[in-house]
Design a protein around this motif. Structure first.
Motif, PDB file in Angstrom:
ATOM      1  N   SER A  12      85.050  -7.686  -7.308  1.00  0.00           N
ATOM      2  CA  SER A  12      84.170  -6.530  -7.530  1.00  0.00           C
ATOM      3  C   SER A  12      83.278  -6.767  -8.746  1.00  0.00           C
ATOM      4  O   SER A  12      82.145  -6.279  -8.780  1.00  0.00           O
ATOM      5  CB  SER A  12      84.966  -5.236  -7.627  1.00  0.00           C
ATOM      6  OG  SER A  12      85.825  -5.305  -8.726  1.00  0.00           O
ATOM      7  N   SER A  16      79.176  -6.585  -8.562  1.00  0.00           N
ATOM      8  CA  SER A  16      78.455  -5.554  -9.294  1.00  0.00           C
ATOM      9  C   SER A  16      77.084  -6.050  -9.769  1.00  0.00           C
ATOM     10  O   SER A  16      76.165  -5.265  -9.936  1.00  0.00           O
ATOM     11  CB  SER A  16      79.279  -5.091 -10.489  1.00  0.00           C
ATOM     12  OG  SER A  16      79.299  -6.140 -11.437  1.00  0.00           O
ATOM     13  N   ASP A  61      87.381  -1.650   0.817  1.00  0.00           N
ATOM     14  CA  ASP A  61      86.334  -1.295  -0.147  1.00  0.00           C
ATOM     15  C   ASP A  61      84.935  -1.596   0.386  1.00  0.00           C
ATOM     16  O   ASP A  61      83.983  -0.888   0.089  1.00  0.00           O
ATOM     17  CB  ASP A  61      86.577  -1.955  -1.516  1.00  0.00           C
ATOM     18  CG  ASP A  61      86.615  -3.455  -1.434  1.00  0.00           C
ATOM     19  OD1 ASP A  61      86.852  -3.981  -0.323  1.00  0.00           O
ATOM     20  OD2 ASP A  61      86.415  -4.124  -2.464  1.00  0.00           O
TER      21      ASP A  61
END
Ligand code: ADP
Ligand code: MG
Length: 376
Positions: free
Chosen positions: A20, A24, A352
């Motif tokens: 993640s 980002s 996710d």
């Protein structure tokens, strides 16, 4: 001193965080991030190909920031000499009638390597490079081959090697177990981020120690296969053969370890059919038509969520780019279509990436409605 090895779930959480963090900063590079991390877990070399400026270097540099160990990176040109890659020849050695390279800080001493424009390497470099990548050995001139510490080589190129390219180049190409082409940013929202975010470099706080990586590799290798995943892989290979695509036995076997690494990355306890998505970047030889065909076969047989997401996102972008928000009936039709896509997304097993995609689609829907209100 004994080093503590984290347990499997803790390591998986580490990788999930790194994933993640990379996502980002990087726009529309989820698949490539997963591929990089899979390569790192399986310790299989990875090649990314795209036109310049698609964030290959940014991604690969960011990946290597998260690993410990010694690193070697180079931009190869046809003028790069072997000394730059493998180290200079020892003058002292020559005085003593010995031919020996000083390999400090060069590829033969690296745990991780990034070779940019890898196919530009001259043939003086290619043969030694092949040995390092394939057998992980190097002859520094002492007469005997020595083991190199290389765990992972990531490479980038602006184009695939030409079909009629020299045998050495074809051999080098084959050394990369994972190979993928990148496209420029597709979505409107992604383009906005590219233009208006000042900083794209991901902030990486995760640090993977050599012991972590070794443990991850071992845990991944031990992941069992569900019966349905085994059957799916066998069916995929049979169907590919019918289409005239027969990757070599080595490549087929490597696909097993790669799928395990990918399943580990996704926090799974066993390999399921959906994890075969990653095999689309392993099971082909010719980059011209085969990757798309392989992806279709895998999507049909294993029905992986990631592939469904890509397909739905493509539909979203098609709807958005073909809608004139000033025309009410068009906007209504587009909104209905996006609603339908959101419903399809809600039926997928949640993870996710599914959540992020759903949020994205809903945001687009909201903006579509706003824009059409403003137009009235
Ligand atoms: N998908 C993307 N996500 C984030 N930044 C991007 C993306 N594509 C291009 N960029 C921007 O363009 C720059 C150039 O990318 P770079 O990694 O040098 O490309 P390449 O190595 O593929 O030629 C990046 O540093 C970044 O600022
Ligand atoms: Mg680059």
């Amino acid at each position: 001193m004994k080093t503590l090895v984290p347990d499997c779930a803790a390591l998986q959480a580490h990788f999930a965080l790194l994933r993640s963090e990379l996502a980002s900063g990087l726009i529309e590079r989820d698949e490539e991030i997963d591929l990089c991390l899979t390569a790192l877990i399986a310790q299989e070399h990875l090649l990314l190909v795209s036109p310049p400026g698609c964030a290959k270097s940014l991604l690969l540099d960011s990946l290597l920031k998260a690993t410990g160990g010694s690193k070697f990176s180079i931009l190869l040109t046809k003028f790069t000499v072997p000394e730059e890659v493998f180290g200079p020849i020892s003058i002292q050695g020559l005085k003593e009638d010995r031919f020996q390279r000083i390999t400090n800080g060069k590829l033969p001493e690296a745990d991780f390597a990034f070779l940019d424009e890898v196919f530009k390497a001259s043939s003086a470099i290619l043969n030694t490079l092949l040995k390092i990548l394939n057998e992980r050995t190097f002859d520094a001139g002492e007469g005997s081959l020595r083991k190199v510490p290389l765990k992972l080589c990531v490479a980038a190129s602006n184009e695939w090697p030409a079909p009629e390219s020299a045998q050495e180049l074809a051999a080098l190409f084959d050394r990369f177990t994972l190979r993928k082409s990148l496209s420029p940013i597709r979505s409107q929202a992604g383009r906005k981020k590219l233009l208006w975010n000042r900083e794209h470099t991901p902030k990486v706080s995760v640090h993977l120690k050599p012991t972590d990586l070794e443990a991850a590799r071992r845990y991944a290798r031990e992941l069992p296969w569900s019966v349905s995943a085994q059957e799916a892989l066998e069916t995929i290979l049979k169907d590919l053969a019918k289409e005239g695509i027969q990757p070599g036995d080595r490549r087929q076997f490597k696909a097993v370890g790669i799928a395990q690494a990918y399943a580990f990355l996704h926090g799974a306890e066993q390999v399921e059919p959906e994890h075969l998505e990653v095999a689309a970047h392993v099971l082909w030889d010719d980059p011209r038509e085969q990757p798309q065909k392989v992806a279709q076969v895998i999507a049909r047989i294993a029905n992986p969520i990631g592939m469904r997401l890509n397909q739905l996102l493509l539909e979203v972008e098609q709807v958005l780019s073909s809608t004139d928000v000033r025309k009410l009936p068009e906007t209504a039709k587009a909104a209905a279509k996006l609603g339908e896509i959101d419903k399809q997304l809600s039926e997928l097993k949640s993870n996710d990436r599914v959540t992020r995609t759903r949020n994205y689609v809903r945001e687009q829907l909201r903006q579509l409605k706003l824009a059409s209100l403003e137009a009235i």
